[in-house]
Design an enzyme around this catalytic site. Structure first.
Site, PDB file in Angstrom:
ATOM      1  N   HIS A  36       0.871  -1.177   0.000  1.00  0.00           N
ATOM      2  CA  HIS A  36       0.000   0.000   0.000  1.00  0.00           C
ATOM      3  C   HIS A  36       0.903   1.219   0.000  1.00  0.00           C
ATOM      4  O   HIS A  36       1.716   1.399   0.906  1.00  0.00           O
ATOM      5  CB  HIS A  36      -0.919   0.015   1.226  1.00  0.00           C
ATOM      6  CG  HIS A  36      -1.861   1.181   1.196  1.00  0.00           C
ATOM      7  ND1 HIS A  36      -3.074   1.115   0.574  1.00  0.00           N
ATOM      8  CD2 HIS A  36      -1.739   2.430   1.677  1.00  0.00           C
ATOM      9  CE1 HIS A  36      -3.677   2.283   0.683  1.00  0.00           C
ATOM     10  NE2 HIS A  36      -2.885   3.111   1.354  1.00  0.00           N
ATOM     11  N   CYS A  37       0.786   2.046  -1.016  1.00  0.00           N
ATOM     12  CA  CYS A  37       1.694   3.179  -1.185  1.00  0.00           C
ATOM     13  C   CYS A  37       1.071   4.453  -0.630  1.00  0.00           C
ATOM     14  O   CYS A  37       0.028   4.898  -1.122  1.00  0.00           O
ATOM     15  CB  CYS A  37       2.019   3.370  -2.659  1.00  0.00           C
ATOM     16  SG  CYS A  37       3.170   4.727  -2.938  1.00  0.00           S
ATOM     17  N   PRO A  38       1.685   5.058   0.386  1.00  0.00           N
ATOM     18  CA  PRO A  38       1.130   6.309   0.915  1.00  0.00           C
ATOM     19  C   PRO A  38       1.339   7.489  -0.030  1.00  0.00           C
ATOM     20  O   PRO A  38       0.622   8.471   0.055  1.00  0.00           O
ATOM     21  CB  PRO A  38       1.901   6.507   2.218  1.00  0.00           C
ATOM     22  CG  PRO A  38       3.150   5.725   2.059  1.00  0.00           C
ATOM     23  CD  PRO A  38       2.836   4.592   1.139  1.00  0.00           C
ATOM     24  N   GLY A  41      -1.541   6.910  -2.356  1.00  0.00           N
ATOM     25  CA  GLY A  41      -2.766   6.654  -1.598  1.00  0.00           C
ATOM     26  C   GLY A  41      -3.563   5.488  -2.137  1.00  0.00           C
ATOM     27  O   GLY A  41      -4.790   5.526  -2.142  1.00  0.00           O
ATOM     28  N   ASN A  42      -2.864   4.460  -2.584  1.00  0.00           N
ATOM     29  CA  ASN A  42      -3.536   3.344  -3.218  1.00  0.00           C
ATOM     30  C   ASN A  42      -2.687   2.091  -3.056  1.00  0.00           C
ATOM     31  O   ASN A  42      -1.499   2.171  -2.787  1.00  0.00           O
ATOM     32  CB  ASN A  42      -3.706   3.663  -4.714  1.00  0.00           C
ATOM     33  CG  ASN A  42      -4.817   2.867  -5.342  1.00  0.00           C
ATOM     34  OD1 ASN A  42      -5.463   2.073  -4.691  1.00  0.00           O
ATOM     35  ND2 ASN A  42      -5.023   3.094  -6.620  1.00  0.00           N
TER      36      ASN A  42
END
Length: 134
Positions: A36-38, A41-42
């Site tokens: 999950h990539c901050p 945001g996805n």
């Protein structure tokens, strides 16, 4: 001719395919889940990994491009004031030290692509398994 065990996701109420995982932040099962990539945001998975990789790669090229111009600026300025004071007075010199982590991140994802792994699989392979109690 191989038997594949499917895990059941009680949240999504589906049998997950191999290499899929449930993201607790997005509350979805993601096929070939990477992480999950901050930043975006996805979740990064099967359908959007190539776009994430191109994003990281383009940021790396931008970092190298800016670094080349900052070094050129510092060298040209150092002719007048000296190298250390030119480096100290240049705002780009301090910021670029943090940007090199992006180049490292793109190198890590290049390694993952070449070894056909995901970040989730690479991290879980490095984590030691808990020993069973007797």
């Amino acid at each position: 001719g191989q038997t594949v065990k499917l895990k059941y996701c009680f949240t999504c109420k589906i049998f997950r395919p191999p290499r899929a995982s449930h993201c607790s932040l997005c509350d979805n099962c993601v096929e070939r889940f990477d992480h999950h990539c901050p930043w975006v945001g996805n979740c990064v998975g099967r359908r959007n990994y190539r776009f994430f990789y191109l994003f990281i790669l383009s940021l790396s090229f931008l970092t190298i491009f800016i670094f080349a111009f900052v070094i050129t600026h510092v060298i040209l300025r150092s002719n007048r004031t000296g190298f250390l004071s030119a480096l100290k007075d240049s705002p780009g010199g301090r910021v670029l030290l943090l940007r090199w982590s992006i180049v490292g991140l793109s190198g890590f994802h290049t390694y993952l692509i070449s070894s056909n792994q995901t970040t989730n699989e690479d991290v879980s392979m490095q984590r030691p398994e808990p020993e069973a109690t007797r």
